[in-house]
Design a protein around this motif. Structure first.
Motif, short mmCIF file in Angstrom:
data_model
loop_
_atom_site.label_atom_id
_atom_site.label_comp_id
_atom_site.label_asym_id
_atom_site.label_seq_id
_atom_site.Cartn_x
_atom_site.Cartn_y
_atom_site.Cartn_z
N UNK A 183 0.85 -1.20 0.00
CA UNK A 183 0.00 0.00 0.00
C UNK A 183 0.88 1.25 0.00
N UNK A 184 0.36 2.32 -0.54
CA UNK A 184 1.11 3.56 -0.54
C UNK A 184 0.78 4.35 0.72
N UNK A 185 1.81 4.68 1.49
CA UNK A 185 1.62 5.30 2.80
C UNK A 185 2.13 6.74 2.77
N UNK A 186 1.25 7.68 3.10
CA UNK A 186 1.64 9.07 3.30
C UNK A 186 1.96 9.26 4.77
N UNK A 187 3.17 9.69 5.07
CA UNK A 187 3.60 9.91 6.45
C UNK A 187 3.66 11.40 6.70
N UNK A 188 2.93 11.86 7.73
CA UNK A 188 2.81 13.29 8.01
C UNK A 188 3.57 13.60 9.30
N UNK A 189 4.56 14.48 9.22
CA UNK A 189 5.30 14.88 10.41
C UNK A 189 6.80 14.86 10.16
N UNK A 190 7.54 15.54 11.05
CA UNK A 190 8.99 15.63 10.88
C UNK A 190 9.75 15.36 12.17
N UNK A 191 9.08 14.80 13.17
CA UNK A 191 9.75 14.49 14.42
C UNK A 191 10.45 13.14 14.39
N UNK A 192 10.96 12.74 15.56
CA UNK A 192 11.70 11.49 15.66
C UNK A 192 10.86 10.30 15.22
N UNK A 193 9.61 10.22 15.69
CA UNK A 193 8.76 9.09 15.33
C UNK A 193 8.48 9.05 13.84
N UNK A 207 6.43 4.96 0.13
CA UNK A 207 6.07 6.01 1.10
C UNK A 207 6.15 7.38 0.44
N UNK A 208 5.42 8.32 1.03
CA UNK A 208 5.42 9.70 0.58
C UNK A 208 5.40 10.56 1.83
N UNK A 209 6.47 11.31 2.05
CA UNK A 209 6.68 12.01 3.32
C UNK A 209 6.38 13.50 3.18
N UNK A 210 5.54 14.03 4.09
CA UNK A 210 5.19 15.45 4.07
C UNK A 210 5.26 16.02 5.48
N UNK A 269 12.69 11.89 1.16
CA UNK A 269 12.39 12.95 0.20
C UNK A 269 11.23 13.76 0.74
N UNK A 270 11.52 15.00 1.12
CA UNK A 270 10.50 15.83 1.75
C UNK A 270 9.58 16.49 0.72
N UNK A 271 8.30 16.59 1.11
CA UNK A 271 7.31 17.32 0.32
C UNK A 271 6.51 18.21 1.26
N UNK A 272 6.05 19.36 0.77
CA UNK A 272 5.19 20.20 1.62
C UNK A 272 3.88 19.49 1.91
N UNK A 273 3.29 19.80 3.05
CA UNK A 273 2.05 19.13 3.43
C UNK A 273 0.95 19.47 2.42
N UNK A 274 0.05 18.57 2.25
CA UNK A 274 -1.06 18.72 1.31
C UNK A 274 -2.04 19.81 1.76
N UNK A 275 -2.86 20.25 0.82
CA UNK A 275 -3.90 21.24 1.13
C UNK A 275 -5.21 20.60 1.55
#
Length: 365
Positions: A183-193, A207-210, A269-275
């Protein structure tokens, strides 16, 4: 039922609460029920077993990958296999600690409210608690609140969030990357976890990181100096009555083994959070739709202090004014595991400092 009376009531038996109980013992306080004229204390814990939040961490969080474990005062963490799950090793350590120092934690007991008994600023505080048999009222000269954040995961809200056809979960409820294989997982956040789980999940699926702001990576790593800086920054916020904020918001992002491993695989690979969120994915600021099957919210936690609401301590900014662990606007209350003492080493120091202040306060009459 008349309230049971103690000199100090500690709410929570995680790292901060056990540290406070240890220092109370060292300073001559005894658990309620001992036949002695010494001052008394009690620790109330909402969990059914020792271990605080550690017993709820995801099973793949191993002793070798836990960020920032610090031993409880007076008793080192026993040697453990780095591959052992932290949710097994650390609760057992907490249980042994409670026995070693005879802390007599009462559980499961949920504190519903802390109130002023009357207008006397030197009088006791009333604590409304509840166990399996019903209400259990308490009266305490001092309350040490050590409830941490685990029970208050923070979920941001975005347009269309309820329309998402896939699965949404918070780090609080994460168990294993295997759940998301294929599955494609969007991960939201920039902390340790967020970075730990990005590394873990990206090993088995796409994965897609924002995050809201792009991390500014500090090549020095999150060393002792960085931790001191983080604590000082958050401490200043709580003195002003601002919400504590996260470590990342104070110090920025620091390289870790998880970040490096994710970068090596091309996953960092960082991306800005979605709208907005749509049934099939997330709508990005540039108008494109990123498909998603899962949204993992690694967006942190908030202080679990709703039971303190009757004291009316929240400022207009949303925080509680705290100086050196003591609530500025209610000096009978101490908040540990809050703000600068959310880290394990900070929690230990906060427990010690709160007890020192209580001892001085009692001596001054």
């Amino acid at each position: 039922m008349p309230p049971a009376s103690v000199d100090v009531l500690v709410i929570g038996a995680g790292q901060a609460g056990l540290s406070a109980a240890y220092h109370l013992r060292r300073r001559g306080f005894f658990p309620l029920g001992e036949e002695d004229d010494s001052p008394t204390f009690v620790v109330l814990d909402a969990e059914s077993e020792p271990g605080g939040a550690w017993q709820h961490r995801w099973p793949t969080l191993r002793m070798g990958t836990v960020n920032g474990i610090h031993e409880l005062p007076g008793y080192a963490v026993p040697p453990a296999d780095p591959r052992a799950p932290s949710r097994e090793v650390l609760p057992a350590y907490f249980a042994a600690y409670e026995d070693r120092y005879d802390l007599r934690v009462q559980r499961p007991v949920r504190v519903r409210a802390v109130r002023r008994a009357d207008d006397d600023p030197r009088g006791p505080l009333t604590v409304d608690a509840e166990d399996a048999d019903g209400p259990v009222p308490w009266s305490a000269r001092y309350v040490v609140n050590a409830t941490g954040t685990w029970r208050k995961p923070f979920w941001p809200t975005y347009p269309g969030q309820r329309s998402f056809a896939g699965r949404q979960l918070h780090v609080h409820d994460y168990r294993s990357a295997e759940e998301f294989r294929g599955r494609r997982v969007v991960i939201v956040g920039a902390g340790v976890s967020a970075i730990q789980l990005l590394d873990e999940i990206s090993q088995v699926t796409d994965t897609f990181w924002v995050s809201r702001t792009e991390p500014q990576w500090d090549a020095t790593g999150f060393d002792t100096a960085a931790r001191i800086q983080a604590i000082a920054g958050v401490e200043e916020r709580v003195r002003q009555g601002l919400p504590p904020g996260s470590v990342v918001s104070v110090t920025g992002a620091h390289w870790s083994p998880w970040a490096e491993a994710a970068e090596d695989r091309g996953a960092l690979v960082w991306h800005p959070v979605f709208d907005a969120i749509e049934p099939a994915g997330v709508r990005m600021p540039d108008g494109t739709l990123e498909p998603a099957d899962v949204i993992l919210w690694a967006t942190g936690f908030r202080a679990d202090i709703a039971h303190l609401a009757p004291l009316r301590l929240r400022t207009a900014a949303g925080g509680v004014r705290v100086r050196d662990t003591r609530a500025v606007d209610e000096p009978r209350l101490f908040l540990i595991g809050y703000g600068p003492s959310q880290s394990t080493v900070g929690a230990n120091r906060a427990g010690r400092d709160a007890v020192r202040t209580i001892v001085r306060d009692r001596a001054a009459g």
